[in-house]
Design a protein around this motif. Structure first.
Motif, PDB file in Angstrom:
ATOM      1  N   SER A 162       0.851  -1.195   0.000  1.00  0.00           N
ATOM      2  CA  SER A 162       0.000   0.000   0.000  1.00  0.00           C
ATOM      3  C   SER A 162       0.881   1.237   0.000  1.00  0.00           C
ATOM      4  O   SER A 162       2.073   1.159   0.364  1.00  0.00           O
ATOM      5  CB  SER A 162      -0.879   0.020   1.248  1.00  0.00           C
ATOM      6  OG  SER A 162      -0.083   0.244   2.394  1.00  0.00           O
ATOM      7  N   GLY A 163       0.271   2.355  -0.338  1.00  0.00           N
ATOM      8  CA  GLY A 163       1.010   3.611  -0.315  1.00  0.00           C
ATOM      9  C   GLY A 163       1.543   3.904   1.080  1.00  0.00           C
ATOM     10  O   GLY A 163       2.662   4.393   1.241  1.00  0.00           O
ATOM     11  N   SER A 164       0.732   3.599   2.089  1.00  0.00           N
ATOM     12  CA  SER A 164       1.157   3.862   3.472  1.00  0.00           C
ATOM     13  C   SER A 164       2.398   3.047   3.830  1.00  0.00           C
ATOM     14  O   SER A 164       3.327   3.558   4.461  1.00  0.00           O
ATOM     15  CB  SER A 164       0.031   3.521   4.448  1.00  0.00           C
ATOM     16  OG  SER A 164      -1.109   4.291   4.188  1.00  0.00           O
ATOM     17  N   GLU A 165       2.415   1.789   3.428  1.00  0.00           N
ATOM     18  CA  GLU A 165       3.606   0.957   3.698  1.00  0.00           C
ATOM     19  C   GLU A 165       4.820   1.485   2.935  1.00  0.00           C
ATOM     20  O   GLU A 165       5.942   1.433   3.443  1.00  0.00           O
ATOM     21  CB  GLU A 165       3.362  -0.494   3.263  1.00  0.00           C
ATOM     22  CG  GLU A 165       2.468  -1.293   4.184  1.00  0.00           C
ATOM     23  CD  GLU A 165       2.215  -2.701   3.627  1.00  0.00           C
ATOM     24  OE1 GLU A 165       1.411  -3.408   4.239  1.00  0.00           O
ATOM     25  OE2 GLU A 165       2.809  -3.077   2.596  1.00  0.00           O
ATOM     26  N   VAL A 205      10.156  12.031  -2.918  1.00  0.00           N
ATOM     27  CA  VAL A 205       8.929  12.465  -3.597  1.00  0.00           C
ATOM     28  C   VAL A 205       7.881  11.358  -3.522  1.00  0.00           C
ATOM     29  O   VAL A 205       8.139  10.214  -3.903  1.00  0.00           O
ATOM     30  CB  VAL A 205       9.240  12.864  -5.058  1.00  0.00           C
ATOM     31  CG1 VAL A 205       7.966  13.246  -5.790  1.00  0.00           C
ATOM     32  CG2 VAL A 205      10.213  14.038  -5.082  1.00  0.00           C
ATOM     33  N   ASP A 206       6.718  11.718  -2.994  1.00  0.00           N
ATOM     34  CA  ASP A 206       5.619  10.759  -2.869  1.00  0.00           C
ATOM     35  C   ASP A 206       4.803  10.782  -4.165  1.00  0.00           C
ATOM     36  O   ASP A 206       4.028  11.703  -4.422  1.00  0.00           O
ATOM     37  CB  ASP A 206       4.745  11.126  -1.659  1.00  0.00           C
ATOM     38  CG  ASP A 206       3.659  10.085  -1.394  1.00  0.00           C
ATOM     39  OD1 ASP A 206       3.479   9.191  -2.249  1.00  0.00           O
ATOM     40  OD2 ASP A 206       2.991  10.180  -0.345  1.00  0.00           O
ATOM     41  N   GLU A 207       5.008   9.752  -4.972  1.00  0.00           N
ATOM     42  CA  GLU A 207       4.380   9.666  -6.302  1.00  0.00           C
ATOM     43  C   GLU A 207       3.153   8.753  -6.279  1.00  0.00           C
ATOM     44  O   GLU A 207       2.746   8.248  -7.329  1.00  0.00           O
ATOM     45  CB  GLU A 207       5.402   9.121  -7.310  1.00  0.00           C
ATOM     46  CG  GLU A 207       6.598  10.034  -7.580  1.00  0.00           C
ATOM     47  CD  GLU A 207       6.320  11.010  -8.729  1.00  0.00           C
ATOM     48  OE1 GLU A 207       5.172  11.060  -9.215  1.00  0.00           O
ATOM     49  OE2 GLU A 207       7.272  11.706  -9.136  1.00  0.00           O
ATOM     50  N   ALA A 235       2.287   3.636  -5.751  1.00  0.00           N
ATOM     51  CA  ALA A 235       1.278   2.604  -5.453  1.00  0.00           C
ATOM     52  C   ALA A 235       0.177   2.728  -6.518  1.00  0.00           C
ATOM     53  O   ALA A 235       0.484   2.889  -7.694  1.00  0.00           O
ATOM     54  CB  ALA A 235       0.725   2.788  -4.040  1.00  0.00           C
ATOM     55  N   LYS A 236      -1.070   2.704  -6.103  1.00  0.00           N
ATOM     56  CA  LYS A 236      -2.235   2.995  -6.949  1.00  0.00           C
ATOM     57  C   LYS A 236      -2.083   2.581  -8.424  1.00  0.00           C
ATOM     58  O   LYS A 236      -2.353   1.443  -8.790  1.00  0.00           O
ATOM     59  CB  LYS A 236      -2.556   4.490  -6.830  1.00  0.00           C
ATOM     60  CG  LYS A 236      -2.966   4.876  -5.383  1.00  0.00           C
ATOM     61  CD  LYS A 236      -3.497   6.268  -5.307  1.00  0.00           C
ATOM     62  CE  LYS A 236      -3.715   6.777  -3.904  1.00  0.00           C
ATOM     63  NZ  LYS A 236      -4.964   6.404  -3.291  1.00  0.00           N
ATOM     64  N   GLY A 237      -1.673   3.512  -9.288  1.00  0.00           N
ATOM     65  CA  GLY A 237      -1.603   3.255 -10.732  1.00  0.00           C
ATOM     66  C   GLY A 237      -0.632   2.156 -11.112  1.00  0.00           C
ATOM     67  O   GLY A 237      -0.673   1.645 -12.231  1.00  0.00           O
TER      68      GLY A 237
HETATM   69  N1  PMP Z   1       0.615   8.961  -0.369  1.00  0.00           N
HETATM   70  C1  PMP Z   1      -0.231   9.640  -1.131  1.00  0.00           C
HETATM   71  C2  PMP Z   1       0.246  10.828  -1.873  1.00  0.00           C
HETATM   72  C3  PMP Z   1      -1.563   9.227  -1.226  1.00  0.00           C
HETATM   73  O1  PMP Z   1      -2.432   9.919  -1.974  1.00  0.00           O
HETATM   74  C4  PMP Z   1      -1.974   8.070  -0.548  1.00  0.00           C
HETATM   75  C5  PMP Z   1      -3.401   7.539  -0.637  1.00  0.00           C
HETATM   76  N2  PMP Z   1      -4.335   8.355  -1.155  1.00  0.00           N
HETATM   77  C6  PMP Z   1      -1.043   7.410   0.249  1.00  0.00           C
HETATM   78  C7  PMP Z   1       0.256   7.860   0.308  1.00  0.00           C
HETATM   79  C8  PMP Z   1      -1.428   6.190   1.029  1.00  0.00           C
HETATM   80  O2  PMP Z   1      -1.728   5.143   0.195  1.00  0.00           O
HETATM   81  P1  PMP Z   1      -2.607   3.897   0.729  1.00  0.00           P
HETATM   82  O3  PMP Z   1      -3.987   4.402   0.937  1.00  0.00           O
HETATM   83  O4  PMP Z   1      -2.485   2.895  -0.387  1.00  0.00           O
HETATM   84  O5  PMP Z   1      -1.969   3.410   1.970  1.00  0.00           O
END
Ligand code: PMP
Length: 465
Positions: free
Chosen positions: A124-127, A263-265, A292-294
């Motif tokens: 996940s983005g958080s991880e 940089v948080d992409e 993450a995401k895309g």
């Molecule tokens: N960083 C950014 C810039 C985000 O937009 C998000 C989620 N919207 C996150 C981190 C966290 O991602 P996740 O919800 O997959 O943990």
């Protein structure tokens, strides 16, 4: 995919009841949601989703900024099925690897900016953000400066909702819950010219906002700072696009004080801004990025951190383990789907399409169809991401009083009228699937106009105009 609406509608209220009884939703007021009942989404295709009442809804958010290739991609389903049959799981801890993860690392390295060629995986983005936080601090420890551990981020930044992501982010509503937060994190102002620029020109404000970083570095001592962390465009903060002068100045400051640039992409990566990464669009040269995401078009949970030579060489030189990793780091099925996602993006020229065709078209269409609307103060965006500031008074940029949640009113009208457009305070945000066509962009703009008209009527009825 076939869908039986009779069965679904028969089970509608029981599903809602089950959900209300057993499911705790993210970022939701449980009582209010349960009283109303969650909307049941049943299936999706292209840029549309359907609920179990038969409503067809244009997804202006690509899920949560992630379903970049649109819904219903058979190739992604097929590759997942095949990988599940061959190797559904194996870890990457025991000095082992597998095809999908090694090939995905190579594929990611082929599109990341500069020398960001070593990839760490998460789900996940958080991880990914927690990884980035630990890795930047660990870098300085390897370099013999463990005290150099302050991370600087920005107000109104979103970096996820683990304790690390919450602490790093700049969302006050999140800071108030579940603390105490991770120490040694500092924040500076966001580069939101329309909302906070006052009398300054956009260019001058961009420099002012960037120099807040220099002031902070000097205040805490340059030799105590590990990294500056920021999104190219603040997504969940309301799609805040910084002035053109901002990023070059940030880059200069990071170089001058030898601060790592992280940089948080997670939102901007994988074509959202018309290049593979937001760093390309803003000409940023990061030392480390999260994504993450895309990466998998949202089809399976997977995330990654890419590091450049500076961090990568330090890790190689250091004869010790980096004690960090997740059971699902480089999960083979998620990796196979991500690999296919990148392949499709390349063969279909999705990034080029956003850069040269649909991105500019979307930005122009939004401005042409909405700028004159009485509620629209500003439209901001790049590629296929945009933010619309709703105001009570355009001339003075006055916001509606907080007693009238104009964003939520607008969002609810959208939901009721076949459109997903998200509210961040009084800013409406859009991030449609990257495969959206020009015809669908026209439909999107028409729907937004209708919903803004309905929002205007609601504000008038509430006596706010
Ligand atoms: N960083 C950014 C810039 C985000 O937009 C998000 C989620 N919207 C996150 C981190 C966290 O991602 P996740 O919800 O997959 O943990």
């Amino acid at each position: 995919m076939k869908h039986d609406s009779t069965t679904a509608s028969a089970s509608h209220s029981s599903l809602q009841q089950t959900d209300a009884r057993f499911h705790l939703h993210p970022f939701s007021n449980a009582t209010r949601l349960n009283n109303k009942g969650a909307r049941v989404i049943t299936h999706a295709d292209g840029v549309y989703i359907w609920d179990d009442q038969g409503n067809k809804i244009l997804d202006g958010m690509a899920g949560l900024w992630c379903v970049n290739l649109g819904y219903g991609r058979e190739e992604l389903a097929a590759v997942a099925e095949q990988q599940m049959r061959t190797l559904p799981y194996y870890n990457t801890f025991f000095q082992t690897t597998h095809g999908p993860v090694a090939q995905l690392a190579e594929a990611i390295a082929s599109v990341t900016p500069g020398d960001l060629n070593r990839i760490f995986f998460a789900s996940s983005g958080s991880e990914a953000i927690d990884t980035l936080m630990r890795l930047t601090r660990h870098y300085w420890a390897i370099k013999g400066k463990p005290w150099r551990n302050i991370l600087i981020s920005r107000d109104n930044a979103y970096h996820g909702s683990t304790i690390g992501g919450t602490s790093l982010g700049g969302m006050s509503g999140m800071h108030q819950q579940g603390g105490p937060l991770v120490p040694n994190i500092e924040r500076i102002r966001q580069p939101y010219w329309y909302g906070e620029g006052g009398d300054q020109s956009e260019e001058a404000f961009g420099l002012t906002a960037a120099r807040a970083l220099e002031e902070k570095i000097l205040a805490v001592g340059p030799d105590n700072v590990a990294a500056f962390v920021a999104e190219p465009i603040q997504g969940a903060g309301g799609v805040i696009v910084p002035p053109a002068s901002y990023w070059p100045e940030i880059q200069r400051i990071c170089r001058q004080y030898d601060i790592l640039l992280a940089v948080d992409e997670v939102i901007c990566g994988f074509g959202r801004t018309g290049n593979w990464f937001g760093s390309d669009t803003f000409n940023i040269q990061p030392d480390i990025i999260s994504m993450a995401k895309g990466l998998s078009s949202g089809y399976l949970p997977i995330a990654a951190v890419a590091v450049g030579d500076r961090i990568s060489n330090a890790l190689m030189e250091h004869d010790n383990d980096f004690n960090h990793g997740f059971t699902y780091s480089g999960h083979p099925v998620a990796a196979a789907v991500a690999l296919k996602t990148i392949e499709i993006m390349k063969t279909e020229g999705i990034v080029e399409q956003v850069r040269d065709s649909t991105g500019p078209y979307f930005q122009k269409a939004l401005r042409e169809s909405l700028s004159d609307h009485p509620l629209v103060g500003q439209i901001d965006g790049v590629g296929l991401v945009a933010g619309i500031a709703l105001v009570q008074d355009k001339a003075t940029k006055t916001l509606f009083p907080s007693s009238l949640d104009i964003g939520m009113i607008c969002r609810d009208h959208c939901f009721a009228n076949g459109l997903i457009m998200r509210a961040v305070g009084s800013r409406m945000v859009l991030s449609p699937p990257l495969i959206i066509s020009k015809t669908e962009i026209n439909e999107l703009c028409q729907k937004i106009r209708t919903c803004l008209d309905l929002t205007l009527t609601s504000a008038q009825q509430a006596g706010a105009l």
